[in-house]
Motif scaffolding. Structure first.
Motif, PDB file in Angstrom:
ATOM      1  N   LYS A 186       0.828  -1.212   0.000  1.00  0.00           N
ATOM      2  CA  LYS A 186       0.000   0.000   0.000  1.00  0.00           C
ATOM      3  C   LYS A 186       0.859   1.257   0.000  1.00  0.00           C
ATOM      4  N   ALA A 187       1.859   1.295   0.884  1.00  0.00           N
ATOM      5  CA  ALA A 187       2.723   2.477   0.989  1.00  0.00           C
ATOM      6  C   ALA A 187       3.486   2.727  -0.308  1.00  0.00           C
ATOM      7  N   ASN A 188       4.019   1.667  -0.893  1.00  0.00           N
ATOM      8  CA  ASN A 188       4.795   1.820  -2.123  1.00  0.00           C
ATOM      9  C   ASN A 188       3.918   2.189  -3.316  1.00  0.00           C
ATOM     10  N   THR A 189       2.667   1.719  -3.313  1.00  0.00           N
ATOM     11  CA  THR A 189       1.736   2.093  -4.381  1.00  0.00           C
ATOM     12  C   THR A 189       1.414   3.583  -4.298  1.00  0.00           C
ATOM     13  N   CYS A 190       1.201   4.079  -3.093  1.00  0.00           N
ATOM     14  CA  CYS A 190       0.916   5.508  -2.910  1.00  0.00           C
ATOM     15  C   CYS A 190       2.130   6.362  -3.288  1.00  0.00           C
ATOM     16  N   LYS A 191       3.325   5.889  -2.950  1.00  0.00           N
ATOM     17  CA  LYS A 191       4.550   6.608  -3.343  1.00  0.00           C
ATOM     18  C   LYS A 191       4.676   6.650  -4.867  1.00  0.00           C
ATOM     19  N   LEU A 192       4.374   5.528  -5.507  1.00  0.00           N
ATOM     20  CA  LEU A 192       4.427   5.478  -6.968  1.00  0.00           C
ATOM     21  C   LEU A 192       3.465   6.496  -7.573  1.00  0.00           C
ATOM     22  N   ALA A 193       2.254   6.553  -7.033  1.00  0.00           N
ATOM     23  CA  ALA A 193       1.256   7.491  -7.556  1.00  0.00           C
ATOM     24  C   ALA A 193       1.756   8.930  -7.470  1.00  0.00           C
ATOM     25  N   SER A 194       2.357   9.281  -6.340  1.00  0.00           N
ATOM     26  CA  SER A 194       2.895  10.636  -6.161  1.00  0.00           C
ATOM     27  C   SER A 194       4.024  10.911  -7.148  1.00  0.00           C
ATOM     28  N   LYS A 195       4.883   9.924  -7.347  1.00  0.00           N
ATOM     29  CA  LYS A 195       5.997  10.065  -8.298  1.00  0.00           C
ATOM     30  C   LYS A 195       5.477  10.239  -9.724  1.00  0.00           C
ATOM     31  N   GLN A 196       4.430   9.508 -10.070  1.00  0.00           N
ATOM     32  CA  GLN A 196       3.870   9.601 -11.419  1.00  0.00           C
ATOM     33  C   GLN A 196       3.288  10.983 -11.683  1.00  0.00           C
ATOM     34  N   VAL A 197       2.611  11.538 -10.686  1.00  0.00           N
ATOM     35  CA  VAL A 197       2.054  12.889 -10.833  1.00  0.00           C
ATOM     36  C   VAL A 197       3.185  13.903 -11.005  1.00  0.00           C
ATOM     37  N   GLY A 198       4.248  13.739 -10.224  1.00  0.00           N
ATOM     38  CA  GLY A 198       5.398  14.625 -10.360  1.00  0.00           C
ATOM     39  C   GLY A 198       5.996  14.594 -11.755  1.00  0.00           C
ATOM     40  N   LYS A 199       6.058  13.408 -12.334  1.00  0.00           N
ATOM     41  CA  LYS A 199       6.596  13.259 -13.690  1.00  0.00           C
ATOM     42  C   LYS A 199       5.702  13.969 -14.707  1.00  0.00           C
ATOM     43  N   ILE A 200       4.388  13.834 -14.554  1.00  0.00           N
ATOM     44  CA  ILE A 200       3.462  14.496 -15.477  1.00  0.00           C
ATOM     45  C   ILE A 200       3.604  16.015 -15.371  1.00  0.00           C
ATOM     46  N   GLU A 201       3.748  16.519 -14.152  1.00  0.00           N
ATOM     47  CA  GLU A 201       3.929  17.961 -13.959  1.00  0.00           C
ATOM     48  C   GLU A 201       5.218  18.438 -14.619  1.00  0.00           C
ATOM     49  N   THR A 202       6.263  17.602 -14.596  1.00  0.00           N
ATOM     50  CA  THR A 202       7.512  17.939 -15.274  1.00  0.00           C
ATOM     51  C   THR A 202       7.311  18.003 -16.789  1.00  0.00           C
ATOM     52  N   LEU A 203       6.589  17.038 -17.331  1.00  0.00           N
ATOM     53  CA  LEU A 203       6.325  17.031 -18.772  1.00  0.00           C
ATOM     54  C   LEU A 203       5.532  18.266 -19.185  1.00  0.00           C
ATOM     55  N   ARG A 204       4.628  18.690 -18.316  1.00  0.00           N
ATOM     56  CA  ARG A 204       3.813  19.872 -18.623  1.00  0.00           C
ATOM     57  C   ARG A 204       4.616  21.167 -18.447  1.00  0.00           C
ATOM     58  N   ASN A 205       5.298  21.298 -17.315  1.00  0.00           N
ATOM     59  CA  ASN A 205       5.930  22.568 -16.969  1.00  0.00           C
ATOM     60  C   ASN A 205       7.293  22.787 -17.616  1.00  0.00           C
ATOM     61  N   LYS A 206       8.071  21.707 -17.779  1.00  0.00           N
ATOM     62  CA  LYS A 206       9.424  21.860 -18.316  1.00  0.00           C
ATOM     63  C   LYS A 206       9.519  21.548 -19.800  1.00  0.00           C
ATOM     64  N   LEU A 207       8.697  20.608 -20.267  1.00  0.00           N
ATOM     65  CA  LEU A 207       8.743  20.265 -21.687  1.00  0.00           C
ATOM     66  C   LEU A 207       7.616  20.919 -22.479  1.00  0.00           C
ATOM     67  N   GLY A 208       6.697  21.558 -21.765  1.00  0.00           N
ATOM     68  CA  GLY A 208       5.649  22.316 -22.442  1.00  0.00           C
ATOM     69  C   GLY A 208       4.533  21.498 -23.060  1.00  0.00           C
ATOM     70  N   TRP A 209       4.342  20.272 -22.566  1.00  0.00           N
ATOM     71  CA  TRP A 209       3.236  19.465 -23.097  1.00  0.00           C
ATOM     72  C   TRP A 209       1.905  20.112 -22.718  1.00  0.00           C
ATOM     73  N   ASP A 210       1.016  20.205 -23.679  1.00  0.00           N
ATOM     74  CA  ASP A 210      -0.300  20.817 -23.454  1.00  0.00           C
ATOM     75  C   ASP A 210      -1.236  19.769 -22.850  1.00  0.00           C
ATOM     76  N   MET A 211      -1.368  19.806 -21.531  1.00  0.00           N
ATOM     77  CA  MET A 211      -2.161  18.802 -20.820  1.00  0.00           C
ATOM     78  C   MET A 211      -3.594  19.274 -20.608  1.00  0.00           C
ATOM     79  N   HIS A 212      -4.552  18.435 -20.951  1.00  0.00           N
ATOM     80  CA  HIS A 212      -5.951  18.684 -20.598  1.00  0.00           C
ATOM     81  C   HIS A 212      -6.216  17.927 -19.296  1.00  0.00           C
ATOM     82  N   GLN A 213      -6.310  18.659 -18.201  1.00  0.00           N
ATOM     83  CA  GLN A 213      -6.446  18.003 -16.894  1.00  0.00           C
ATOM     84  C   GLN A 213      -7.915  17.797 -16.535  1.00  0.00           C
ATOM     85  N   ILE A 214      -8.243  16.570 -16.175  1.00  0.00           N
ATOM     86  CA  ILE A 214      -9.598  16.203 -15.754  1.00  0.00           C
ATOM     87  C   ILE A 214      -9.532  15.726 -14.305  1.00  0.00           C
ATOM     88  N   ASP A 215     -10.335  16.338 -13.449  1.00  0.00           N
ATOM     89  CA  ASP A 215     -10.363  15.952 -12.037  1.00  0.00           C
ATOM     90  C   ASP A 215     -11.358  14.810 -11.848  1.00  0.00           C
TER      91      ASP A 215
END
Length: 258
Positions: A196-225
């Motif tokens: 459980k703990a490692n799955t939650c850590k993975l989820a946080s890491k994945q979100v961080g990676k997406i934010e990097t792709l959006r903010n540093k590489l300029g990917w145009d992300m359509h975010q859905i909550d």
């Protein structure tokens, strides 16, 4: 795109069903054969007839790299486009998607225009859901599935055996026949808590990676909550999904395809 458990598989099938699409898996663990519970592969019965590519195709002990994914995904995209259908790349392994889009030798950007849809869930809500999902996986046979492939010499740095849920079970499986019931149950609980703990850590890491792709590489992300759909149950959850996830996504895609 999105973290593990954010609803990517469900939405990809919704999209494919509506737009005559086919799904290309970009989850680096689901690419392998076996361990269907641990890797949370979409069951055939839940795919609603939508063709899925690169899921359960690679031998478990092979190291399938980002370069391998680029070659296989590009080939799948070409076949799908030739059929006049829409390729939908879905999975939590954002390094694979980054390699496909950014690698100059793949020539993806010169050939295709991507539409990036990011499913995001509020972390407290997602963590609660992921914990429950692990419990459901245990009830569905997670322990037995890992036990079937376990050996004392298993290499947890290779292939599918890197999946969260496999190395965490090591101490329990090694001691299972040598300790009493109470200690065995303690080891099992510790293993499940670690998953459980490692799955939650993975989820946080994945979100961080997406934010990097959006903010540093300029990917145009359509975010859905997708949070509201995870906060409700039963028919209310399905209604929230329809109104707050599926319909907004279809509006984005309609605009993109026009």
């Amino acid at each position: 795109m999105g973290s593990t458990g954010s609803g990517k598989s469900r939405l990809s099938i919704d999209i494919a069903s509506h737009y005559l699409g086919e799904v290309i898996n970009s989850d680096k663990m689901q690419i392998y054969k076996g361990l269907d519970i641990i890797t949370n592969k979409v069951a055939e019965t839940d795919r609603r007839g939508v063709p899925h590519h690169l899921i359960g195709e690679v031998e478990p002990d092979v190291d399938f790299t980002a370069e391998d994914f680029c070659m296989a995904a590009t080939s799948a995209i070409e076949r799908i486009v030739e059929l006049g259908r829409v390729p939908i790349i879905v999975g939590g392994s954002n390094s694979f998607v980054e390699a496909l889009v950014q690698n100059p030798s793949v020539e993806f950007k010169s050939r295709y225009e991507p539409c990036f849809i990011w499913l995001n869930v509020a972390p407290p809500v997602l963590d609660t859901y992921l914990s429950k999902r692990v419990d459901d996986m245990v009830r569905g046979g997670l322990v037995e599935e890992v036990k079937a492939v376990f050996s004392p010499n298993l290499d947890y740095n290779r292939g599918i055996y890197k999946s969260i849920g496999v190395p965490e079970m090591d101490a329990y499986l090694r001691a299972e026949r040598m300790v009493d019931y109470i200690e065995r149950e303690t080891l099992l609980k510790e293993a499940i808590d670690d998953i459980k703990a490692n799955t939650c850590k993975l989820a946080s890491k994945q979100v961080g990676k997406i934010e990097t792709l959006r903010n540093k590489l300029g990917w145009d992300m359509h975010q859905i909550d997708t949070t509201p759909a995870f906060e409700k149950c039963g028919e209310e959850a399905d209604a929230a999904w329809e109104m707050l996830v599926k319909k907004p996504t279809f509006r984005i895609i309609d605009s993109f395809l026009t």
